[in-house]
Design a protein around this motif. Structure first.
Motif, PDB file in Angstrom:
ATOM      1  N   ARG A 101       0.830  -1.211   0.000  1.00  0.00           N
ATOM      2  CA  ARG A 101       0.000   0.000   0.000  1.00  0.00           C
ATOM      3  C   ARG A 101       0.863   1.260   0.000  1.00  0.00           C
ATOM      4  N   ALA A 102       1.927   1.253   0.797  1.00  0.00           N
ATOM      5  CA  ALA A 102       2.816   2.413   0.854  1.00  0.00           C
ATOM      6  C   ALA A 102       3.512   2.616  -0.490  1.00  0.00           C
ATOM      7  N   LEU A 145       9.571   5.487   3.192  1.00  0.00           N
ATOM      8  CA  LEU A 145       8.751   4.285   3.061  1.00  0.00           C
ATOM      9  C   LEU A 145       8.521   3.638   4.424  1.00  0.00           C
ATOM     10  N   LEU A 146       9.554   3.597   5.238  1.00  0.00           N
ATOM     11  CA  LEU A 146       9.436   3.054   6.588  1.00  0.00           C
ATOM     12  C   LEU A 146       8.402   3.848   7.399  1.00  0.00           C
ATOM     13  N   ALA A 151       3.095   4.285   9.899  1.00  0.00           N
ATOM     14  CA  ALA A 151       1.827   5.006  10.048  1.00  0.00           C
ATOM     15  C   ALA A 151       0.653   4.043   9.860  1.00  0.00           C
ATOM     16  N   LEU A 152       0.737   3.181   8.859  1.00  0.00           N
ATOM     17  CA  LEU A 152      -0.316   2.193   8.636  1.00  0.00           C
ATOM     18  C   LEU A 152      -0.413   1.233   9.818  1.00  0.00           C
ATOM     19  N   ARG A 153       0.721   0.867  10.346  1.00  0.00           N
ATOM     20  CA  ARG A 153       0.749  -0.030  11.502  1.00  0.00           C
ATOM     21  C   ARG A 153       0.100   0.618  12.724  1.00  0.00           C
ATOM     22  N   GLY A 154       0.435   1.883  12.970  1.00  0.00           N
ATOM     23  CA  GLY A 154      -0.150   2.599  14.102  1.00  0.00           C
ATOM     24  C   GLY A 154      -1.660   2.716  13.966  1.00  0.00           C
TER      25      GLY A 154
END
Length: 180
Positions: A101-102, A145-146, A151-154
C-alpha cells in the motif's frame, strides 16, 4: 542472505519471557511465541520452558523465510526489519500489505512503477516496485517508506483497540515498543 540474528535479539528483547495475560487471545506465550504456534511447529512442552533457540527457529522459519523477507533485506534492510517485526506482531500478510500500500501511494500515479496488488505476498512485482522506488528516491526513500509503513501499523493498532476494548491493554506497549 542477511543474517537476522540482530533482528531476533531485538524482537525477543521486546517480546520478553513467559506471559499469560488475560486479555491476550493468544493465551500462554513465551518469547512472543503463542502456545498454538509452538504446538503447530512441533513443541509440546510447557510454554514456560520453551527454549529460546526453539523460539528463534520458529521466528526464522515462519516470519522470515516463509514470507520471503530474506529477499527484501539485501535491497532495503530497514524495510525488512519492519516487515519482520510487524509480521510477528500482526501476521506476515498484513505487514506485506503495509509495504504494498505504501509503495502504491508513493509511485507518483504509476510514473515510477505500476501499482501493486495488495495481496500480502512478496513476489517479483513487489521486489521490482521496491527496487524501482529506491532507485528513484535513494537512501532517504527507504526512511520515508518506513514512516509510511509505520503510520499504517499505528492506525491498525488504534483500530484493533476500537474494535475490541480489551486490546486497549496493549496499545501503549505496541505504540511505544513497535513503532519508531
Amino acid at each position: 542472505m542477511t543474517d537476522i540474528a540482530a533482528y531476533l535479539n531485538n524482537l525477543i528483547a521486546r517480546e520478553g519471557g513467559y506471559c499469560d495475560h488475560p486479555a491476550d487471545r493468544g493465551g500462554p506465550t513465551n518469547w512472543g511465541i503463542t502456545q498454538a504456534v509452538a504446538r503447530a511447529n512441533g513443541y509440546n512442552g510447557e510454554m514456560r520452558a520453551l527454549p529460546r533457540t526453539e523460539a528463534e527457529r520458529i521466528y526464522r522459519t515462519l516470519y522470515w523465510d516463509a514470507p520471503h523477507f530474506d529477499s527484501i533485506a539485501p535491497i532495503a534492510p530497514k524495510i525488512a526489519h519492519e516487515l519482520f517485526d510487524a509480521g510477528v506482531n500482526m501476521g506476515p500478510p498484513v505487514a506485506i500489505r503495509f509495504l504494498q500500500r505504501a509503495l502504491n501511494a508513493l509511485n507518483r500515479n504509476g510514473q515510477d512503477y505500476a501499482d501493486l496488488a495488495s495481496d500480502g505476498a512478496i513476489g517479483p512485482a513487489t521486489q521490482r516496485a521496491l527496487a524501482a522506488f529506491l532507485a528513484v528516491r535513494g537512501a532517504k526513500g527507504e526512511a520515508v517508506l518506513l514512516k509510511a509503513m509505520q503510520a499504517l501499523r499505528g492506525e491498525r493498532y488504534i483500530a484493533l483497540a476500537e474494535g475490541r476494548p480489551a486490546n486497549e491493554a496493549f496499545v501503549y506497549g505496541w505504540l511505544s515498543n513497535r513503532i519508531g
